[in-house]
Structure formats: structure tokens, C-alpha cells
Design a protein around this motif. Structure first.
Motif, short mmCIF file in Angstrom:
data_model
loop_
_atom_site.label_atom_id
_atom_site.label_comp_id
_atom_site.label_asym_id
_atom_site.label_seq_id
_atom_site.Cartn_x
_atom_site.Cartn_y
_atom_site.Cartn_z
N LEU A 12 0.84 -1.20 0.00
CA LEU A 12 0.00 0.00 0.00
C LEU A 12 0.87 1.26 0.00
O LEU A 12 1.76 1.41 0.84
CB LEU A 12 -0.90 -0.03 1.24
CG LEU A 12 -2.15 0.84 1.20
CD1 LEU A 12 -3.11 0.36 0.12
CD2 LEU A 12 -2.83 0.84 2.55
N ARG A 17 -2.86 4.85 2.02
CA ARG A 17 -3.17 4.62 3.43
C ARG A 17 -3.79 5.88 4.04
O ARG A 17 -4.82 5.82 4.73
CB ARG A 17 -1.90 4.23 4.16
CG ARG A 17 -1.97 4.28 5.67
CD ARG A 17 -0.62 3.98 6.30
NE ARG A 17 -0.42 2.56 6.40
CZ ARG A 17 -0.77 1.84 7.48
NH1 ARG A 17 -1.36 2.42 8.51
NH2 ARG A 17 -0.56 0.55 7.52
N LEU A 20 -7.26 6.56 2.65
CA LEU A 20 -8.21 5.56 3.18
C LEU A 20 -8.64 5.95 4.58
O LEU A 20 -9.84 5.99 4.89
CB LEU A 20 -7.54 4.18 3.17
CG LEU A 20 -8.40 2.99 3.53
CD1 LEU A 20 -9.47 2.73 2.48
CD2 LEU A 20 -7.55 1.73 3.69
N LEU A 21 -7.67 6.23 5.41
CA LEU A 21 -7.98 6.61 6.80
C LEU A 21 -8.84 7.86 6.83
O LEU A 21 -9.82 7.93 7.57
CB LEU A 21 -6.69 6.87 7.58
CG LEU A 21 -5.79 5.67 7.76
CD1 LEU A 21 -4.73 5.95 8.82
CD2 LEU A 21 -6.61 4.47 8.16
N ARG B 17 -12.59 -0.53 12.17
CA ARG B 17 -11.54 0.43 11.86
C ARG B 17 -10.18 -0.08 12.33
O ARG B 17 -9.18 -0.05 11.60
CB ARG B 17 -11.88 1.75 12.53
CG ARG B 17 -10.75 2.77 12.58
CD ARG B 17 -11.17 4.01 13.35
NE ARG B 17 -11.86 4.93 12.49
CZ ARG B 17 -11.26 5.90 11.79
NH1 ARG B 17 -9.95 6.06 11.85
NH2 ARG B 17 -11.95 6.70 11.03
N LEU B 21 -7.00 -1.14 9.94
CA LEU B 21 -5.68 -0.51 10.06
C LEU B 21 -4.60 -1.54 10.33
O LEU B 21 -3.53 -1.53 9.72
CB LEU B 21 -5.68 0.52 11.19
CG LEU B 21 -6.60 1.71 10.98
CD1 LEU B 21 -6.29 2.80 11.98
CD2 LEU B 21 -6.44 2.23 9.57
N LEU B 24 -3.68 -3.59 7.16
CA LEU B 24 -3.21 -2.95 5.93
C LEU B 24 -1.77 -3.34 5.61
O LEU B 24 -1.40 -3.48 4.45
CB LEU B 24 -3.32 -1.42 6.03
CG LEU B 24 -4.72 -0.82 5.91
CD1 LEU B 24 -4.67 0.68 6.13
CD2 LEU B 24 -5.35 -1.14 4.56
N TRP B 28 -1.83 -7.08 2.17
CA TRP B 28 -1.89 -6.55 0.80
C TRP B 28 -1.37 -7.54 -0.24
O TRP B 28 -1.62 -7.36 -1.43
CB TRP B 28 -1.09 -5.25 0.72
CG TRP B 28 0.31 -5.41 1.23
CD1 TRP B 28 0.74 -5.20 2.51
CD2 TRP B 28 1.45 -5.89 0.51
NE1 TRP B 28 2.06 -5.51 2.62
CE2 TRP B 28 2.52 -5.93 1.41
CE3 TRP B 28 1.65 -6.28 -0.81
CZ2 TRP B 28 3.80 -6.36 1.04
CZ3 TRP B 28 2.92 -6.71 -1.19
CH2 TRP B 28 3.98 -6.74 -0.27
#
Lengths: 461, 461
Positions: A12, A17, A20-21, B17, B21, B24, B28
Motif C-alpha cells: 500500500l 493509506r 483511506l484513513l 476500523r 488498520l 493494511l 496486501w
């Protein structure tokens, strides 16, 4: 721990990132609703579409977000075929397309349509003229990748698009491997791409359909994404995909020069004899900047992957032994190059010269060790008294054993004599001719045998 | 700013959430690759599948992750129909299924198959016996939602599953609205759900197919997710979906009691006359804990949505004026209830009593203001000298005007007299009978007219 398989999936990108957040709190509501949470989600979606369309080089209303690159390809092919079904049900594609294209072609054939595969040369490139020859009165669609995912060769998209346009046939360009490096040359009618290939998140594909191209989405109706991509919109991921595409593009000019130099270092070392009996495949110039593929005689890809993983290098392979179906890569097969001991190196953005140097330090020992364990011939094998012809029985033995056995005995026949290899492994059909090409021996041909096939090789030197 | 539309999409749960996180950086890579990044991704995917399967109540190898609930429904229906195509191409579904099910049924009919819609009662529930009657020798599949998305009514899944099983027909349960509250009762053959409905991320649906159910995935082949969901796996989102489902379930027992009490507060206030001329729809007991739907006479849904949004309440509506096609909700239509002035309130987890109280403070003024602007009759309208019958011309007027005009003049005819309303708005066909039911007047019927239709109402009191 160097990851050298960005052509499968890129880590990523920091911008992805971050985006996305930032959009998790604003992008979860239904963008078709009129209340404030819906309006905010719709604003994010609209902005992402504009950014992605700009990067693709199309109008925002020509582009939809799908749930993957595979879905984008499937929908593009099904929609274009259906939109032009009055013309016919014939599809033209190259022999080296991604499996998602090949599978869509197979589905068409299963449903009574037909397809023509355009061959490639030894570098993996198509001849645009061959697309022209493949077009028929009932051709509904042609497909061509922008660059090959296994060997990195760039395809002549602009010229092929001209030829298709002259024939009145829309061209779908699968830009999955190249979109992060730059826009696709003009002339495409449909375009598909995949965000996780450029460092965006998984779960986002792009499907662009030029205005005026006949297109009829298939499957049950759904009002989202202009009816072209059913299912609730994944807005945080879409925002991250668009933001990272823009970021990657901004870095592409500099990063492509840097990675091209690193790939040239690998190509140069392999061409200079760092590892004996290696074939580097793919076009040396017209190629993706970050990708190089080579095959090593007398060794199996699975062992190479395993040993490189132990040495902390992550790469992939198109050798038969690394495939669930035990068949070699269709790309290497179509190119007519060696498939055994195949390694694809695709460098993610940020790869350092030190990492590449370390790879080049490790590789010779890994290949030599694997060859030693298989009893592969050294380059200077001793020659016993010659016999006019020999038969080698490699039945039941898997790649690379049939080629190893051939190489071991070729010195035992005189120049002009033949070695016949009996083998039933699918890879032998590709690798024995490829070995002859590399070794400058004559591949006479394949003959039927009680079991498997008999591959005849004549010693020339 | 209270968001009362969690049945459309729920805000991201904190656990989702956090899990997103956390994964991530690990999720991937391609989980089918053998190097360490691939192995890590595969571990995450396996763990998410186990957690989701446990929550669903199935084996991990019975469950795949799709890119949305809509995709799960489409794939389930297409795969089950194709797997049982030797039996026939007949589908049974309820009249109040989600649009994704209705669209799949329409696609089946367009392709030459057929379907039977099982009606619902005025509460929105099906009668399991009616499923039994709808099954035919050529029925390949039956579909039933676990609970309705617009009115919250729970369906008799277990009994319907027994009846389908006795007939040898697999049952697909669309559990999109209920899965966060608890497992679906036993007996289903296929199950579909959607993560963003329970506070998971967008981009994840669940499709479970019991072992032994004949299933043939449609569309081009793809090896991922057992061949049932093409495209690169979206592992961070899948991990977040599974983790949040587990978290939401752990909170469900307590949260459902709390939200049920808040919904009862709304139902009680509306039933107690907080707003005159309101019909609360859906089963008052066998229902989702967090959802209540009601319709207000003499007012349009769009104005209510707009005014509630100005007051910072986000709700949705099944009224015709809020739909892009200007047709009322098929659910309200199938139930035979009023469609004008329709409001669905669906409380997300964590909604406070103070927010609900504030909504109940705001609502009467919003409805009264909208009615006043439309000139709606007050409950105690004055009656001029009666005439035996009257014709009201509401041609070209949209919902709720035809009903308002009817209500204004009903007092002008004597008991036993009739009012004929000429209208060409689609909602009138539903709302005039619904008004008669609410007002205890007699709906005589619909007659053809030069333009639109003539709806005849007899005054009973």
C-alpha cells in the motif's frame, strides 16, 4: 526483507493509506441518499472519479469503479460483446493476455461464440498487422494488454488501436500493469485496470468505456455506477485508489528511470554470465521499467522460489512446478522460451540498489545449489565414446529432469547424431525446443510414443 | 447529528476500523503466493473466514467473501439456479425481497426462466404455507429474507426452510439486515449478507453454500474464493468485516434490548397521537430491534426527508417522490399500506434516548408544517351542504395531493355517497385504498378513465 513481486500486488502506497484513513469517517454512507452523510459520500465519490478519469485520460462519466481489475475485465468483455451482438460473437485477443481475459474468452466459447488468439514473437510482443488479419466481419471486440504481466514487454497499443478502428472494432486495453507508469496511448475504446497493482488498496478496479462504444452491462440490473458495477460503493477504497494513482503518477518519471537502471543491472549481470545457462526473456527496451524475467536451465522454479524465500527475496515464477495445474505459464509458452527455472522479478517503488545487489549475490549460489541437487550437467561435461543415436527415458519425471537428462547425454552422440527424449511432462514440449535454441542444437520434432511423447534432437556442435 | 438510517449503511464500527488498520500492512499481498508476504496474507484470510463462518453458523469451507452483499445475492441465485438447471428454471421469492433479489429474478425471466412472488400480509410477513403452494416440480430455488429492510418485520425462516426442504428445494436466505443481531435460524441452504450493514467496511459480502447444495458459479472462471467470487481478495476489508461481526454480535444481546426500548418509545408516541393521521407499519413484535417505519397522510416523503435533514436527522423513505422512478416502495405496496409521507427510522448502535426524544420533539412540527403548505385537511374539517356524489380531478398532481383532495371533500357527500378521484400518479393506486382502511371508509374500486384512473370511495361514517 526485499519484496520483488509488485506485479502480483504492490504494498500500500503511503498516500493510499492516508486517503483511506481520512475517508473512513466520511465515506461510509450511501452516496445516493440525500441527507448530509450521503451528500458527503457522494462528494468523495465524485472527486475520486474525476481524479481517476484525469489519470486515465477520459471523461468522468466514462469511468466506473469496479470491485477488482478482474471484474473490470470481465464486465468490459461481457458488456462490449453484448453491446455488439448484432455484429457477431467473435473475440480477438493476444496469446499472452492476463488469465481474466483468457477466462472471459473461454466463457464466450462455452456459450457458442468464438475467439482468435494472435501469436507473439519471442520477445512477447504482438504484431499489429496480425490483429488486422484476425479481425472478421463478426468480430465484436479485440483485447490487448498495454504491457505483459509476466515478462514486462510493452505492446504496440496505438498502432493496434488504429488497425482495429479501421476495421470498426472496439479495442479493450487491459492496463493493469502499466497504468501507474503513465496513461495508455490514445485509441482505446475500453480500458480496465486494478488499483492494488499501483499501490492502491485491494477491492478497486477501473472500467472506462468511451462515449459512443456500444456497451450493454450483463447480469442482474443495479443502479449504482451507471449500471456497470453492481453493489454498494466502496468509497474509502475508491478515494484511496484515486489518490494513490495520482501520487504514483507524480513519482513515475523519476522512479521509472531509477528502477529501469536497477533492472538493467540485473539484465546486465545475467547476460554477463553471473549464472550460467540462463535465458533473459521479454523485450530489453520496450518494457515496463521495474520488471525482468529469466529462466534457468536444469533447475525447477519451485526450488528457486523456496530458496530465494529462505534468503528473504519474494519473487514469482511461471514454471509448471509452481502452478496448481502443473502446466507452464501460457505467456512463456506463447513466446516459445524456456519455462523451467523461471523467475519474475518486479521491483516495487523504493527498491534500493543495495537490495538488488544483494539479490545478485545470492542468486548464483541458489541456482548452483539447486542444480547440484538435481545432478544437472556442468557446462563442460565429459564425453564418453560416441554412439550414433541415443534414447533417454524420462517418463514420469517432471521438469527440469527431461532437459537435464538430454543435456547430460548430448555429448555422447557425434555431431549429426540424435538424442530422443521420452517424456510425459507438459513442460518438456516447451523446454526441449527452448534448450535447443539456447544451445544451438537442432530440434527435429516430436513423435508419438506409447506413453508421452518422443522429442528428437540432433547434435549440431 | 443523529444518523437514523443504519439499515442503508452503518457507520464503521471501532473494531472494524482497528482491524482494517492493523491488517493494511500484512494483508496486501497475494494469498496464493508461497513467499512470506503471501503466507501472512493467507493466514489473515483463513482466520477471517473461520471467524465469519462461526458467526454465520457454517463450516469455513462453506463460506466465501464476495465484493458486496449484492454480489453475494446475485452469485447465490445464479449459482444455485445453474446447479439445479436439470430440475428447472423456476424461482420462488417473497414480494418484499431486497432489490438485488428482485433484479436477479428479473434477469432469470429475461433469460426464459420464471418466478413466483409469494405475497405478504399487512405486517409484511410471508405465510410459510404459501411458499409450499408456490413450489413446483421445476422450482430450482426459493429465496426469503431473514427480516425486511424497509419495515423490519422478521420472516418465518425456520418454518419456510422446513417446507422447502420437504419439497426438495434449497432456500437462499438474504440475511443482510439481521446477521449483526444473531445467526439465521437453521435450515437455510444458501445465505448472503453484507458487512457495511453491521458496521463492517464496504466492499465485503458473505456467501455461504451448505455442502451438498448443487452450485455452479457463473461467469468467467477464476480460481480465487473456491471459484465463487472472482477478483483479488480484499483481505484488510475482509479481516475488518469478520472482526466487527464478532464484536457486534458480542454487543447484540444488550444493544438489541436497549434499541428495542427506544423504538418502542417512537411506536408508542406515534400510536398515542403525537402526530395525527399516521400509520405505523411492520410487525410490532416479530421485528428487527432497531427499526420502525411509519407513513403520514397528506404529506410527501421528500419534504419530510428534507425538513428532517434540516433538523439534522438522517432517515430514509419509501415514498414515490423519493424514488428516482417516482414509484412507491415495492415493500409498502405488497403490504397494502399507505406509501405517502413514509419515513424509515433505523437506529445505529449507540443511539441515545436523548436523540430519540429530540426526534419526537421535532417530528410533529415537521409534519404539520408540510401539511399546512399543501393545504391538507385538518381532522375536524367543516362540512358544507352534502351532495350525493362528487368527482375530484387530481390529474397531473403527484402524491400526496390526490389523497389530500379526497380527504377534503369526503365530508361533502352524505354517508353512503361516493367520491371519485381522477388521478394518474402511481402512488394513488396504493394510497387511496390505504387511506380508506385508515379512515374506515369503503374503497369501492378503480375504474378506467380517459386519462389515469378513477378511484371510487364510499363514505361510511
Amino acid at each position: 526483507m526485499p519484496y520483488f513481486d509488485s506485479a502480483s500486488s504492490a504494498p500500500l502506497h503511503p498516500v493510499a493509506r492516508q486517503a483511506l484513513l481520512a475517508s473512513l469517517d466520511e465515506g461510509w454512507a450511501d452516496p445516493s441518499r440525500l441527507y448530509r452523510e450521503g451528500r458527503r459520500a457522494a462528494l468523495l465519490l465524485d472527486a475520486a472519479r474525476e481524479a481517476a478519469a484525469e489519470a486515465v485520460g477520459c471523461r468522468p462519466d466514462e469511468l466506473v469503479f469496479t470491485s477488482s481489475g478482474t471484474r473490470a475485465v470481465h464486465s468490459a468483455i461481457e458488456g462490449a460483446l453484448s453491446g455488439r451482438r448484432r455484429v457477431g460473437r467473435h473475440l480477438v485477443l493476444s496469446a499472452v493476455e492476463h488469465s481474466s481475459v483468457l477466462h472471459a474468452a473461454a466463457a464466450l466459447e462455452a456459450a457458442g461464440g468464438s475467439s482468435t488468439e494472435v501469436p507473439v514473437d519471442r520477445s512477447g510482443a504482438v504484431d499489429p498487422a496480425a490483429y488486422g488479419e484476425a479481425l472478421r466481419a463478426d468480430t465484436a471486440l479485440a483485447c490487448l494488454q498495454s504491457a505483459n504481466h509476466e515478462v514486462g514487454t510493452e505492446q504496440p497499443v496505438a498502432r493496434t488501436a488504429e488497425i482495429c478502428a479501421a476495421g470498426g472494432v472496439p479495442l479493450l486495453v487491459d492496463a493493469a500493469q502499466s497504468l501507474g507508469w503513465g496513461p495508455v496511448p490514445d485509441g482505446w475504446s475500453l480500458l480496465a485496470a486494478s488499483a492494488h497493482k499501483w499501490g492502491g488498496p485491494a477491492g478497486v478496479g477501473l472500467l472506462a468505456v468511451r462515449k459512443g462504444v456500444r456497451f450493454a452491462p450483463q447480469g442482474p440490473a443495479d443502479e449504482r455506477e451507471s449500471g456497470r458495477a453492481p453493489g454498494f460503493e466502496n468509497i474509502p477504497a475508491v478515494v484511496a485508489a484515486a489518490a494513490s494513482l495520482r501520487a504514483v503518477r507524480a513519482e513515475a518519471a523519476a522512479e521509472s528511470v531509477r528502477l529501469r537502471a536497477l533492472v538493467d543491472r540485473i539484465r546486465g549481470a545475467l547476460g554477463g554470465g553471473l549464472v550460467p545457462d540462463v535465458e533473459v526473456v521479454g523485450d530489453p527496451v520496450r518494457r515496463l521499467p521495474h520488471l525482468v524475467t529469466f529462466s534457468c536451465l536444469y533447475v525447477d522454479g519451485e526450488t528457486l522460489l523456496h530458496e530465494l524465500d529462505r534468503a528473504e527475496f519474494s519473487v514469482s515464477s511461471g514454471s509448471s512446478c509452481t502452478s496448481s495445474t502443473l502446466t507452464p505459464s501460457h505467456v512463456l509458452k506463447a513466446m516459445g522460451v524456456l519455462t523451467e527455472g523461471n523467475i519474475r522479478v518486479s521491483l516495487p517503488a523504493g527498491t534500493t540498489g543495495a537490495e538488488v545487489d544483494r539479490f545478485l549475490e545470492v542468486l548464483p549460489g541458489v541456482v548452483a545449489g539447486a542444480r547440484e541437487r538435481l545432478g544437472a550437467p556442468s557446462s563442460a561435461a565429459s564425453s564418453p565414446a560416441p554412439r550414433a543415436s541415443l534414447v533417454v527415458d524420462a517418463l514420469g519425471r517432471r521438469c527440469p529432469i527431461p532437459v537435464i537428462e538430454l543435456a547430460k547425454v548430448i555429448g555422447e552422440v557425434p555431431v549429426g547424431g540424435t538424442v530422443t527424449v521420452l517424456a510425459d511432462d507438459e513442460a518438456a514440449r516447451l523446454d526441449i525446443p527452448a534448450w535447443c535454441e539456447m544451445r544451438e542444437q537442432e530440434y527435429v520434432g516430436e513423435e508419438p510414443a506409447d506413453r508421452g511423447s518422443a522429442y528428437v534432437v540432433r547434435r549440431l556442435l
